[in-house]
Design an enzyme around this catalytic site. Structure first.
Site, short mmCIF file in Angstrom:
data_model
loop_
_atom_site.label_atom_id
_atom_site.label_comp_id
_atom_site.label_asym_id
_atom_site.label_seq_id
_atom_site.Cartn_x
_atom_site.Cartn_y
_atom_site.Cartn_z
NE ARG A 170 7.46 1.23 -17.43
CZ ARG A 170 7.09 1.17 -16.15
NH1 ARG A 170 7.86 1.72 -15.22
NH2 ARG A 170 5.96 0.60 -15.80
CG ASP B 212 16.57 2.78 -21.24
OD1 ASP B 212 17.67 3.36 -21.16
OD2 ASP B 212 16.47 1.57 -21.49
CE LYS C 195 10.14 0.45 -12.30
NZ LYS C 195 10.80 1.63 -11.71
CB VAL D 185 1.67 2.15 -14.36
CG1 VAL D 185 1.80 1.41 -15.68
CG2 VAL D 185 3.01 2.79 -14.00
CG MET E 45 -19.33 -5.22 18.90
SD MET E 45 -18.00 -4.04 19.18
CE MET E 45 -18.69 -3.00 20.44
CB CYS F 120 -10.01 -2.28 23.92
SG CYS F 120 -8.53 -3.33 23.86
#
Length: 559
Positions: free
Chosen positions: A43, A74, A141, A210, A298, A468
């Site tokens: 491409r 293309d 892109k 890519v 935690m 929780c």
């Protein structure tokens, strides 16, 4: 060659300075082919025709040495001039039918699609494969259409599978857009999502990348790593569904024996339970982890996760504090634990309460794979919607009135047990995970096995953080026994809820306030009793109903 193409690792080139830099494209491609790339698409949107043909010829010579097809993006004229294996056409490029007239039947023609209608047209026009996307946002892109994500690709795959068109069912598919080593296994695993237990789905045949290869410092190693990831079982899956789906799961005696064995396993291993949770419940969650024999930490710092993930523990991601910074740290931690092959529990606290929390949930679901998703009815419905389901139109108005979540409170159920079982089982199939919907009767399913668990005590619903901390308990059991998350989660629920029953009967309990310390004591006492062999005759306390495959309740609809 056309009918034998392996689309597993499809490389799209990028010659921009930002990705390729000053390196030679042909040399980079050579390294990628050595690493295992199976299809190459050249491409280049900026070079003139002469330069395109020159580079394409050089690439074609390299590809032929490795028996890998070269497709030109293309430019049908360039493909004809080079004599390569085919082209890839976007929605704004030449029509597939016209390209076929010029190239002939023996050439490969691929088409970019981002909707079911585009897929239908491409199949009808004779495309050999579909490039489906864009999966995630990407910088390579500039003219991408709306990001369709995993859900959008699932919808297209489902359309191809159920359209009744043999060509649609057989056409090869490649997903594109932001695929890399961190998400390749999860993407391919979750795109293989069945709609019902008896029908294997049409899945993706490969991923297009890519920058994950072209932009890598070591191109050959990057390609080889991706190829290995795509051709092996995901690190976060420790056993196949067929291994786990045995007849013994319906036996409560077997469930009791297995649950006690897992309680002993937690005690023996003292597994790490890494809690990324809200400040309100950190102390309670740590106490619960210690009581059942786990080792709590935690930490809401995602930078610590790679080191912690190597300690054979499990991660709990709690959405109680869904700030942008918290979500970034959650994503880092999820990726680290997925890469290490360690379990992750998602607790989508308050997911249905606000638009921001719904967005946060979608972000987390796109960030990694979860071994268990746990929540109340409203939260699980929010997960189902984020997963690409819609609530049946005839019930939507009623649900919006009754199920608008105000906070983290659960509220009374809006659906019957069979309906809730259907929702949980269908969602578990979709996400290829274990789903737990909590309530007076919990519903737990991996999509093929489903339990209704009615143990517990009313005070659990009156104590902040009880849901929780159940996630914390599940994480410890998953860490100790990751081979079967469904049974591990069931064992954790039973430990947690039978201990709540024991605490509720204590003479010291006068209400929710006195229940909390007694509950932690009861968790510890049940762990010690299991280790000492004192619970073998305790199986009659299991209030569990194996449901198996449940009837379609018609609540969730494919979008």
């Amino acid at each position: 060659m056309k009918g034998q193409v392996d689309y597993t690792l499809y490389l799209v080139t990028d010659s921009t300075d930002a990705i390729l830099g000053s390196r030679n494209l042909v040399e980079v491609v050579e390294q990628a082919l050595l690493g295992g790339v199976t299809v190459l698409q050249y491409r280049d949107k900026t070079s003139d025709t002469g330069a395109l043909i020159s580079t394409a010829k050089a690439l074609h010579g390299t590809c032929k040495k490795h028996n890998v097809p070269l497709l030109i993006n293309d430019r049908v004229d360039v493909a004809l001039a080079v004599g390569c294996e085919g082209v890839h056409l976007g929605q704004d490029d030449m029509n597939v039918v016209e390209a076929r007239k010029l190239l002939g039947d023996d050439k490969i023609i691929g088409a970019t699609v981002s909707s079911m209608e585009e897929a239908r047209i491409a199949v009808e026009r004779g495309a050999d494969y579909l490039g489906i996307g864009t999966l995630y946002a990407t910088s390579t892109k500039k003219n991408t259409k709306d990001i369709i994500g995993v859900n959008g690709i699932r919808r297209i795959l489902r359309y191809l599978d159920t359209s009744g068109d043999e060509a649609a069912r057989k056409i090869k598919t490649v997903c594109i857009g932001g695929v890399n080593a961190l998400n390749a296994q999860r993407v391919t695993y979750q795109l293989h999502a069945p709609s019902d237990p008896s029908s294997p789905p049409k899945s993706i045949d490969g991923v297009a990348v890519v920058s994950a290869i072209i932009g890598a410092k070591d191109v050959e190693q990057a390609a080889a790593n991706l190829k290995t990831l795509l051709c092996t079982r995901p690190t976060f899956i420790h056993a196949s569904p067929s291994t786990n789906s045995n007849a013994d799961w319906t036996s409560l005696a077997h469930l009791h024996t297995t649950s006690l064995a897992l309680t002993k396993a937690v005690h023996a291993a003292s597994p790490l339970s890494h809690n990324m949770t809200n400040l309100v419940v950190q102390n309670f969650a740590a106490s619960v982890a210690l009581a059942i024999g786990a080792s709590p930490i935690m930490s809401n710092n995602g930078a610590e996760a790679p080191d912690l993930a190597r300690l054979d523990g499990a991660l709990v991601v709690n959405m109680g504090t869904a700030t942008p910074d918290a979500l970034k740290n959650h994503a880092l931690a999820i990726a680290a634990y997925n890469a290490a092959g360690r379990p992750v529990v998602l607790d989508p606290v308050g997911a249905g309460a606000t638009a921001a929390r719904k967005d946060a949930l979608s972000f987390l679901l796109a960030s990694g794979y979860f071994s268990v998703i746990k929540g109340n009815e409203r939260e699980i419905l929010a997960v189902a919607q984020a997963s690409g389901f819609a609530v049946a139109s005839e019930q939507r108005a009623q649900q919006q009135q009754q199920q608008q979540q105000r906070g983290v409170d659960s509220g009374p159920p809006s659906y019957s047990l069979p309906q809730r079982a259907y929702i949980v089982q269908r969602l578990a199939l979709r996400e290829r995970t274990v789903v737990l919907m909590t309530g007076a009767t919990d519903v737990l399913s991996d999509g093929r096995r489903t339990y209704a668990i009615s143990n517990g005590h009313v005070y659990l619903g009156m104590v902040t953080g009880s849901g929780c901390t159940l996630g914390t308990a599940i994480s410890a059991y998953l860490a100790a026994a990751p081979q079967d998350p469904f049974i591990a989660a069931a064992a954790a629920v039973l430990h947690f809820e039978i201990a709540a029953e024991d605490a509720g009967r204590s003479e010291a309990v006068r209400g929710p306030g006195t229940f909390m310390p007694c509950f932690v004591d009861a968790l510890y006492a049940r762990r010690k009793a299991a280790v000492d062999g004192g619970l073998e005759e305790d199986g009659q306390r299991l209030k569990v109903e194996p449901l198996g495959e449940v009837e379609d309740a018609g609540i969730l609809k494919e979008l």
